[in-house]
Design a protein around this motif. Sequence first.
Motif, PDB file in Angstrom:
ATOM      1  N   ARG A  30      64.167 -39.346 -66.430  1.00 50.33           N
ATOM      2  CA  ARG A  30      62.843 -39.426 -65.807  1.00 50.33           C
ATOM      3  C   ARG A  30      62.645 -40.759 -65.087  1.00 50.33           C
ATOM      4  NH1 ARG A  30      58.067 -41.509 -66.897  1.00 50.33           N
ATOM      5  NH2 ARG A  30      58.702 -42.365 -68.900  1.00 50.33           N
ATOM      6  N   VAL A  31      62.982 -41.866 -65.760  1.00 46.85           N
ATOM      7  CA  VAL A  31      62.678 -43.172 -65.153  1.00 46.85           C
ATOM      8  C   VAL A  31      63.635 -43.485 -63.999  1.00 46.85           C
ATOM      9  CG1 VAL A  31      61.726 -44.053 -67.312  1.00 46.85           C
ATOM     10  CG2 VAL A  31      64.092 -44.618 -66.698  1.00 46.85           C
ATOM     11  N   ALA A  32      64.856 -42.952 -64.051  1.00 48.46           N
ATOM     12  CA  ALA A  32      65.830 -43.276 -63.003  1.00 48.46           C
ATOM     13  C   ALA A  32      65.432 -42.683 -61.651  1.00 48.46           C
ATOM     14  CB  ALA A  32      67.217 -42.779 -63.401  1.00 48.46           C
ATOM     15  N   ILE A  33      64.560 -41.672 -61.669  1.00 43.97           N
ATOM     16  CA  ILE A  33      64.141 -41.086 -60.389  1.00 43.97           C
ATOM     17  C   ILE A  33      62.744 -41.561 -59.991  1.00 43.97           C
ATOM     18  CG2 ILE A  33      65.605 -39.043 -60.611  1.00 43.97           C
ATOM     19  CD1 ILE A  33      63.124 -37.507 -61.541  1.00 43.97           C
ATOM     20  N   ALA A  34      62.236 -42.548 -60.727  1.00 41.31           N
ATOM     21  CA  ALA A  34      60.906 -43.065 -60.388  1.00 41.31           C
ATOM     22  C   ALA A  34      60.998 -43.977 -59.166  1.00 41.31           C
ATOM     23  CB  ALA A  34      60.334 -43.836 -61.575  1.00 41.31           C
ATOM     24  N   ILE A  35      59.851 -44.214 -58.578  1.00 38.58           N
ATOM     25  CA  ILE A  35      59.783 -45.261 -57.557  1.00 38.58           C
ATOM     26  C   ILE A  35      59.190 -46.500 -58.215  1.00 38.58           C
ATOM     27  CG2 ILE A  35      59.598 -43.684 -55.624  1.00 38.58           C
ATOM     28  CD1 ILE A  35      56.595 -44.072 -55.686  1.00 38.58           C
ATOM     29  N   SER A  36      59.299 -47.649 -57.550  1.00 37.19           N
ATOM     30  CA  SER A  36      58.673 -48.846 -58.101  1.00 37.19           C
ATOM     31  C   SER A  36      57.645 -49.366 -57.109  1.00 37.19           C
ATOM     32  CB  SER A  36      59.720 -49.918 -58.396  1.00 37.19           C
ATOM     33  OG  SER A  36      60.379 -50.291 -57.211  1.00 37.19           O
ATOM     34  N   HIS A  37      56.589 -49.923 -57.656  1.00 39.39           N
ATOM     35  CA  HIS A  37      55.536 -50.499 -56.816  1.00 39.39           C
ATOM     36  C   HIS A  37      55.685 -52.018 -56.815  1.00 39.39           C
ATOM     37  CE1 HIS A  37      53.724 -46.602 -56.518  1.00 39.39           C
ATOM     38  NE2 HIS A  37      53.523 -46.514 -57.820  1.00 39.39           N
ATOM     39  N   ALA A  38      55.044 -52.660 -55.842  1.00 37.19           N
ATOM     40  CA  ALA A  38      55.058 -54.131 -55.799  1.00 37.19           C
ATOM     41  C   ALA A  38      54.422 -54.668 -57.079  1.00 37.19           C
ATOM     42  CB  ALA A  38      54.288 -54.608 -54.577  1.00 37.19           C
ATOM     43  N   ALA A  39      55.132 -55.574 -57.735  1.00 35.40           N
ATOM     44  CA  ALA A  39      54.636 -56.119 -59.007  1.00 35.40           C
ATOM     45  C   ALA A  39      53.602 -57.210 -58.751  1.00 35.40           C
ATOM     46  CB  ALA A  39      55.799 -56.669 -59.822  1.00 35.40           C
ATOM     47  N   LEU A  40      52.589 -57.277 -59.607  1.00 42.25           N
ATOM     48  CA  LEU A  40      51.592 -58.332 -59.527  1.00 42.25           C
ATOM     49  C   LEU A  40      52.116 -59.594 -60.211  1.00 42.25           C
ATOM     50  CD1 LEU A  40      48.281 -56.488 -60.541  1.00 42.25           C
ATOM     51  CD2 LEU A  40      49.082 -57.052 -58.231  1.00 42.25           C
ATOM     52  N   GLY A  41      51.712 -60.744 -59.702  1.00 40.58           N
ATOM     53  CA  GLY A  41      51.971 -62.005 -60.388  1.00 40.58           C
ATOM     54  C   GLY A  41      50.833 -62.306 -61.348  1.00 40.58           C
ATOM     55  N   ARG A  42      51.019 -63.298 -62.198  1.00 42.69           N
ATOM     56  CA  ARG A  42      50.012 -63.622 -63.206  1.00 42.69           C
ATOM     57  C   ARG A  42      48.699 -64.077 -62.572  1.00 42.69           C
ATOM     58  NH1 ARG A  42      52.728 -68.942 -65.888  1.00 42.69           N
ATOM     59  NH2 ARG A  42      50.667 -69.211 -66.811  1.00 42.69           N
ATOM     60  N   GLU A  43      48.789 -64.538 -61.297  1.00 42.43           N
ATOM     61  CA  GLU A  43      47.571 -64.998 -60.630  1.00 42.43           C
ATOM     62  C   GLU A  43      46.558 -63.857 -60.447  1.00 42.43           C
ATOM     63  OE1 GLU A  43      50.586 -65.128 -59.447  1.00 42.43           O
ATOM     64  OE2 GLU A  43      50.709 -63.995 -57.573  1.00 42.43           O
ATOM     65  N   ALA A  44      47.013 -62.634 -60.631  1.00 45.97           N
ATOM     66  CA  ALA A  44      46.082 -61.499 -60.517  1.00 45.97           C
ATOM     67  C   ALA A  44      44.977 -61.581 -61.564  1.00 45.97           C
ATOM     68  CB  ALA A  44      46.851 -60.185 -60.672  1.00 45.97           C
ATOM     69  N   LEU A  45      45.233 -62.341 -62.619  1.00 45.64           N
ATOM     70  CA  LEU A  45      44.227 -62.473 -63.683  1.00 45.64           C
ATOM     71  C   LEU A  45      43.246 -63.600 -63.420  1.00 45.64           C
ATOM     72  CD1 LEU A  45      46.580 -62.070 -66.781  1.00 45.64           C
ATOM     73  CD2 LEU A  45      45.140 -60.313 -65.729  1.00 45.64           C
ATOM     74  N   ALA A  46      43.549 -64.430 -62.402  1.00 47.59           N
ATOM     75  CA  ALA A  46      42.798 -65.673 -62.227  1.00 47.59           C
ATOM     76  C   ALA A  46      41.325 -65.429 -61.929  1.00 47.59           C
ATOM     77  CB  ALA A  46      43.431 -66.504 -61.104  1.00 47.59           C
ATOM     78  N   THR A  47      40.991 -64.338 -61.266  1.00 49.98           N
ATOM     79  CA  THR A  47      39.598 -64.109 -60.870  1.00 49.98           C
ATOM     80  C   THR A  47      38.786 -63.399 -61.943  1.00 49.98           C
ATOM     81  OG1 THR A  47      40.217 -62.014 -59.853  1.00 49.98           O
ATOM     82  CG2 THR A  47      40.237 -63.957 -58.423  1.00 49.98           C
ATOM     83  N   ILE A  48      39.440 -63.092 -63.047  1.00 50.42           N
ATOM     84  CA  ILE A  48      38.731 -62.341 -64.090  1.00 50.42           C
ATOM     85  C   ILE A  48      38.151 -63.314 -65.107  1.00 50.42           C
ATOM     86  CG2 ILE A  48      38.957 -60.600 -65.901  1.00 50.42           C
ATOM     87  CD1 ILE A  48      41.329 -59.490 -64.307  1.00 50.42           C
ATOM     88  N   PRO A  49      36.835 -63.296 -65.302  1.00 54.89           N
ATOM     89  CA  PRO A  49      36.239 -64.170 -66.323  1.00 54.89           C
ATOM     90  C   PRO A  49      36.905 -63.927 -67.680  1.00 54.89           C
ATOM     91  CG  PRO A  49      34.538 -63.078 -65.012  1.00 54.89           C
ATOM     92  CD  PRO A  49      35.837 -62.457 -64.632  1.00 54.89           C
TER      93      PRO A  49
END
Lengths: 291, 259
Positions: B121-140
């Motif tokens: 199952r996973v070998a035929i998946a696609i991958s999306h652009a990964a987020l960096g940790r900075e994605a959390l920076a705007t969250i209180p």
Amino acid sequence: MSLHSTSSLNAGVGLRLPHILEVATTRPAVSWLEIHPENFLANPHATELLVDLAREYPVSVHTVGISIGSARGIDRAHLARVRSLIDRLDPFLVSGHLAWSTHEGEYLNDLLPLPYDEETLDLLARHIDEVQGELARPYLVENPSCYVGFGASRMKETEFLAELVARTGCRLLCDVSNVHVSSINLDYDPYAYLDELPVDAVGEFHLGGFLVEADADDASAEVLIDTHSVPISDIALDLYDYALARFGPQPTLIEWDSDLPDFAALLAEATRADAVKRRVLYREKRYAAAG
Amino acid sequence: MPRLADTQALIRAAVVDGDFAGTAAFLTGGRAPVARLRIHERHYAASLSKALLARYPALARLIGQTSFVNAAQDYVRRHPPASPCIAEYGLDFPRFLASRRWLGRTALVLALGELEWHLGRVAIAISHAALGREALATIPSGELPEIRLELQPGLAYLGAAFPVDDIIRLHLAGKPPCGCLLEPTPIWLEVHGARGEFRMVRLPAATWTFRRELQLGSRLGRAAEAGMDAKADFDPGQALLGVFADGLAVAVHCSERGI
């Protein structure tokens, strides 16, 4: 791509999953590709590659699971999934089989034969209307390869197909190899079969390989098995010659599904089919010139 | 004359169950049309057994090809596919296989089968652009426990009582499993695949629990609690950074907004 422009296409090949990475990487010189949506719907990676290939190659979608011949109804959930793929690919042809493969929620992984009578005709006409409505495009119905017939049949397969065309406006995919296979198995004249199909309805040809076995309980007789596992026979190419002369050049597909060879072997088969087409076109041109 | 639905029910019984009763009355073709129908029966069993063999090759090596094929042919008769997408067929085959009394090693068969299913199952998946940790920076910081992370689609988290990852590695090297791999050894496995490839990583139990909760869609706070339930000194902050460092997070969802 309009249907008008497809008659000039050279032979295409069936794109099966073991070849998709090679095709995506090398972009071989093939005129067009046919896919079975059932191989891609559960494979996001292959679909991603296919959507990219569809920007470069004309693609035909050949369904094997819609099961327009099922008495219990077509698989509407599957049809919706096929529609979602078609929306992404915008194929120039969409086709399926004069057969059934589902029964009460079970998928039997084969193309099973139908009796040709009024009940079946009414059922298939309803189902083809539904498929063409859902897919918003004409559906090409392929003649099957048959090992058995039915005592209940009240019309010939060609009459049945012609009536489907008249009732639904569907078109026909003439699998030339299937005509040969069924003609041997059910003992009829394959050339007469082609003569009986409505000329204007045929919009595509298929060519595939078959195996020969001794018929059960009759060792002196042969039965042809439609395996798509070997090269196209010369006798099928002779019949293809006749079909081209009768129906004119139509998109022609090389089918190979089992014991899959290198992709280059499929291209070589396409070259064989193209040579037949060139020969027929040259001959027709000479006949026309001779009046 | 049978109705079409009755005819198809009889053909279905012949093709799937091998029960040809009643078919001679309506079939034609050759001297023995019922025998011709066996071509479809043979295709049904052979094509689906082949699909299962392709799906579970290491399992076939573990129990032996002949035993596997015999079990597969039995399975396809008892459990026809429900969908024309054959890649989706056979999820419960390992359980069927494990239930055969002569086989033994139920837990190993189940664990290896589950891993092979997910590898496919996973070998035929696609991958999306990964987020960096900075994605959390705007969250209180007060909202952090309420967020949900969306992880890469080609991920699976499996707990197994046997070292099935090593059995797979040996299989890929063309070798049968050695005896030591058939002994119980608990592992916590992350399988990550995309675009024809996969990798298997053993994780500490608490990290595995944390990531699995995130994958199941739990809130970050709930995932942290689950990690600490697994190990008292589990550090959710470090574990969260690890998720981003490994490129697993593709979206952050707050309760009322997506980022």
